[in-house]
Design an enzyme around this catalytic site. Structure first.
Site, short mmCIF file in Angstrom:
data_model
loop_
_atom_site.label_atom_id
_atom_site.label_comp_id
_atom_site.label_asym_id
_atom_site.label_seq_id
_atom_site.Cartn_x
_atom_site.Cartn_y
_atom_site.Cartn_z
N ARG A 28 0.81 -1.22 0.00
CA ARG A 28 0.00 0.00 0.00
C ARG A 28 0.85 1.27 0.00
O ARG A 28 0.45 2.29 0.58
CB ARG A 28 -0.94 0.05 1.21
CG ARG A 28 -2.07 -0.95 1.18
CD ARG A 28 -3.21 -0.47 0.30
NE ARG A 28 -4.21 -1.52 0.17
CZ ARG A 28 -5.33 -1.58 0.86
NH1 ARG A 28 -5.62 -0.62 1.69
NH2 ARG A 28 -6.16 -2.57 0.68
N ARG A 32 -3.29 6.71 1.06
CA ARG A 32 -3.79 7.94 1.69
C ARG A 32 -2.86 8.59 2.69
O ARG A 32 -3.10 9.72 3.10
CB ARG A 32 -5.15 7.64 2.34
CG ARG A 32 -6.26 7.45 1.32
CD ARG A 32 -7.44 6.73 1.91
NE ARG A 32 -7.03 5.36 2.26
CZ ARG A 32 -7.84 4.46 2.77
NH1 ARG A 32 -9.09 4.77 3.03
NH2 ARG A 32 -7.41 3.26 3.05
N ARG A 41 -6.86 11.84 -5.24
CA ARG A 41 -8.12 11.21 -4.82
C ARG A 41 -9.22 12.25 -4.55
O ARG A 41 -10.40 11.93 -4.60
CB ARG A 41 -7.89 10.34 -3.59
CG ARG A 41 -7.59 8.91 -3.89
CD ARG A 41 -8.81 8.13 -4.41
NE ARG A 41 -9.62 7.62 -3.30
CZ ARG A 41 -10.86 7.96 -3.07
NH1 ARG A 41 -11.47 8.81 -3.86
NH2 ARG A 41 -11.51 7.46 -2.04
N ASP A 77 -6.54 -2.70 -7.57
CA ASP A 77 -7.10 -3.36 -6.39
C ASP A 77 -7.36 -4.82 -6.71
O ASP A 77 -7.60 -5.18 -7.87
CB ASP A 77 -8.39 -2.70 -5.92
CG ASP A 77 -8.74 -3.13 -4.50
OD1 ASP A 77 -8.16 -2.57 -3.56
OD2 ASP A 77 -9.53 -4.09 -4.36
O1 CP3 Z 1 0.14 -1.69 -2.53
C1 CP3 Z 1 -0.13 -0.76 -3.31
O2 CP3 Z 1 0.19 0.43 -3.10
C2 CP3 Z 1 -0.84 -1.09 -4.59
C3 CP3 Z 1 -2.26 -0.87 -4.58
C4 CP3 Z 1 -3.15 -1.79 -3.78
C5 CP3 Z 1 -4.39 -1.35 -3.24
N1 CP3 Z 1 -5.04 -2.41 -2.73
C6 CP3 Z 1 -4.85 0.04 -3.27
C7 CP3 Z 1 -5.96 0.45 -2.41
C8 CP3 Z 1 -3.06 -3.17 -3.53
C9 CP3 Z 1 -1.94 -4.13 -3.82
C10 CP3 Z 1 -4.27 -3.55 -2.87
C11 CP3 Z 1 -4.56 -4.94 -2.47
C12 CP3 Z 1 -5.77 -5.21 -1.70
N2 CP3 Z 1 -7.01 -4.64 -1.83
C13 CP3 Z 1 -5.87 -6.24 -0.74
C14 CP3 Z 1 -4.78 -7.20 -0.37
C15 CP3 Z 1 -3.80 -6.58 0.54
C16 CP3 Z 1 -4.32 -6.37 1.93
O3 CP3 Z 1 -4.47 -5.20 2.31
O4 CP3 Z 1 -4.53 -7.36 2.61
C17 CP3 Z 1 -7.18 -6.22 -0.23
C18 CP3 Z 1 -7.74 -7.13 0.84
C19 CP3 Z 1 -7.89 -5.22 -0.93
C20 CP3 Z 1 -9.31 -4.85 -0.79
C21 CP3 Z 1 -9.47 -3.47 -0.33
N3 CP3 Z 1 -9.25 -2.36 -1.11
C22 CP3 Z 1 -9.91 -3.04 0.94
C23 CP3 Z 1 -10.26 -3.95 2.10
C24 CP3 Z 1 -9.93 -1.65 0.90
C25 CP3 Z 1 -10.48 -0.75 1.97
C26 CP3 Z 1 -9.57 -0.58 3.09
C27 CP3 Z 1 -8.81 0.66 2.85
O5 CP3 Z 1 -7.59 0.66 3.06
O6 CP3 Z 1 -9.47 1.66 2.47
C28 CP3 Z 1 -9.48 -1.22 -0.37
C29 CP3 Z 1 -9.29 0.16 -0.85
C30 CP3 Z 1 -7.94 0.54 -1.35
N4 CP3 Z 1 -7.11 -0.24 -2.11
C31 CP3 Z 1 -7.30 1.79 -1.16
C32 CP3 Z 1 -6.08 1.74 -1.82
C33 CP3 Z 1 -5.05 2.85 -1.95
C34 CP3 Z 1 -7.89 2.97 -0.44
C35 CP3 Z 1 -8.90 3.58 -1.36
C36 CP3 Z 1 -9.00 5.09 -1.27
O7 CP3 Z 1 -8.12 5.79 -1.81
O8 CP3 Z 1 -10.00 5.55 -0.72
#
Ligand code: CP3
Length: 348
Positions: A28, A32, A41, A77
């Site tokens: 990640r 944010r 964003r 994602d």
């Molecule tokens: O790592 C990176 O920087 C690459 C981008 C990336 C995102 N999500 C961006 C993201 C990667 C590799 C993921 C993987 C992901 N997504 C996983 C596996 C890794 C982990 O965290 O266990 C999972 C379970 C998800 C599903 C997901 N996406 C959730 C549960 C959420 C909400 C929680 C949160 O952090 O908001 C997201 C949203 C998400 N994915 C954001 C980002 C930058 C935040 C969205 C925003 O900008 O509002």
């Protein structure tokens, strides 16, 4: 100290070749906690950001520009291919992904297809191509959710604490469970192949929820599918990282997938993990992401402890899970200074 490696240190470490110091990136890392990410964003929704290659490229580059990490990870994602399989996904602020018609009965599987990535998700390979042009000197990691983790969202319809719906489905109709995991496995292989064809130089499989299973269920519902994905990607020649959240009880099983690098969360002692895994596999991890909120001296000490436990060769430094949105930039800087300080000879 070994010389500067010919290959970038991230790729060298994945292959357990000597490096001048362990490479570092953060799960990640585009997100944010970065003001420049929040700025982008503020203009577009999260899914639109994922689906607009020049914006996805821009936010992928942001943490590289600011911190000079040793690898970039595609901004996207894990739910993107789920949508392409036929299940619309929404991202709800502070809640995460929500699927409004989850899989609950075997008939629901008839709605799903194995999507052609270039036709249904062209923005993903396009973002990969743009990132490679924008960051020619930084290895790019592509990624996918692993089958059980994607199936968990498809069945629960959102994240979950106990995964009752997931387990109910898997146990009530094992044949339907196998059919679902087969569809997802084929989707993941094509999706990762498309990313590698577009230029991704390594791939990471995120098995965030595999750790909620008992070992016997892991053996039946995770291991065969992840092993198959690893075997089918082998001919592409890129290192494969396999991350499980809650890996400690599963290390030996994770190794059987054949992945090159085991991605570990912070709840396992990295030195013990290395001893259990043996020398023929690399590890990635595993600083507690919340440690970045600690005072700088504590961050430095904990970072050095992870480096020492990692043992140098075959260690990719990372957090044990994604960086949290409220993490101070100064915390990341303190971690990086500790990693780079060792490289400048202070450890010797
Ligand atoms: O790592 C990176 O920087 C690459 C981008 C990336 C995102 N999500 C961006 C993201 C990667 C590799 C993921 C993987 C992901 N997504 C996983 C596996 C890794 C982990 O965290 O266990 C999972 C379970 C998800 C599903 C997901 N996406 C959730 C549960 C959420 C909400 C929680 C949160 O952090 O908001 C997201 C949203 C998400 N994915 C954001 C980002 C930058 C935040 C969205 C925003 O900008 O509002």
């Amino acid at each position: 100290m070994p010389p500067e490696p010919a290959a970038p240190r991230f790729l060298a470490a994945c292959r357990r070749e000597p490096v001048d110091r362990p490479p570092v990136w953060m799960m990640r890392q585009a997100g944010r906690y970065l003001p420049e990410y929040r700025e982008v964003r503020g203009q577009v929704g999260f899914l639109e950001l994922c689906k607009t290659p020049d914006l996805a490229c821009e936010v992928t580059c942001q943490p590289i520009r600011r911190f000079g990490f040793d690898a970039a990870i595609l901004f996207s994602d894990i739910l993107i291919p789920v949508e392409a399989m036929g299940m619309p996904v929404e991202f709800v602020e502070d809640l995460g992904p929500v699927l409004d018609a989850p899989i609950r009965l075997r008939g629901d599987l008839d709605r799903l297809r194995v999507p052609d990535p270039e036709a249904t998700m062209p923005f993903v390979p396009e973002a990969v191509r743009r990132i490679r042009r924008a960051l020619p000197a930084t290895p790019l990691i592509g990624f996918s959710g692993a089958p059980l983790t994607l199936a968990a969202y498809m069945i629960e319809g959102a994240g979950s604490k106990d995964f009752v719906e997931l387990k109910r489905f898997l146990w009530a109709d094992p044949e339907a469970a196998r059919r679902l995991l087969r569809l997802v496995t084929d989707t993941v292989v094509l999706y990762l192949e498309a990313q590698v064809a577009a230029g991704a130089q390594a791939v990471q499989l995120f098995d965030t929820w595999a750790g909620v299973l008992a070992p016997r269920d892991y053996d039946e519902l995770v291991l065969p599918y992840v092993t198959e994905i690893v075997a089918r990607l082998r001919p592409r020649g890129v290192p494969i990282i396999y991350f499980v959240n809650g890996a400690a009880p599963l290390l030996e099983r994770m190794k059987r997938t054949g992945a090159d690098v085991m991605g570990l969360d912070w709840r396992v002692d990295l030195g013990e993990a290395r001893a259990r895994l043996g020398p023929d596999v690399a590890v990635q991890g595993n600083l507690d992401p919340v440690a970045l909120h600690a005072p700088p001296a504590v961050i430095a000490e904990r970072t050095r402890a992870v480096l020492a436990a990692g043992g140098g060769t075959g260690h990719v430094f990372n957090l044990g899970h994604g960086i949290l949105p409220d993490t101070p930039i100064a915390g990341v800087e303190a971690m990086l200074a500790a990693i780079r300080g060792e490289a400048s000879g202070g450890a010797g």
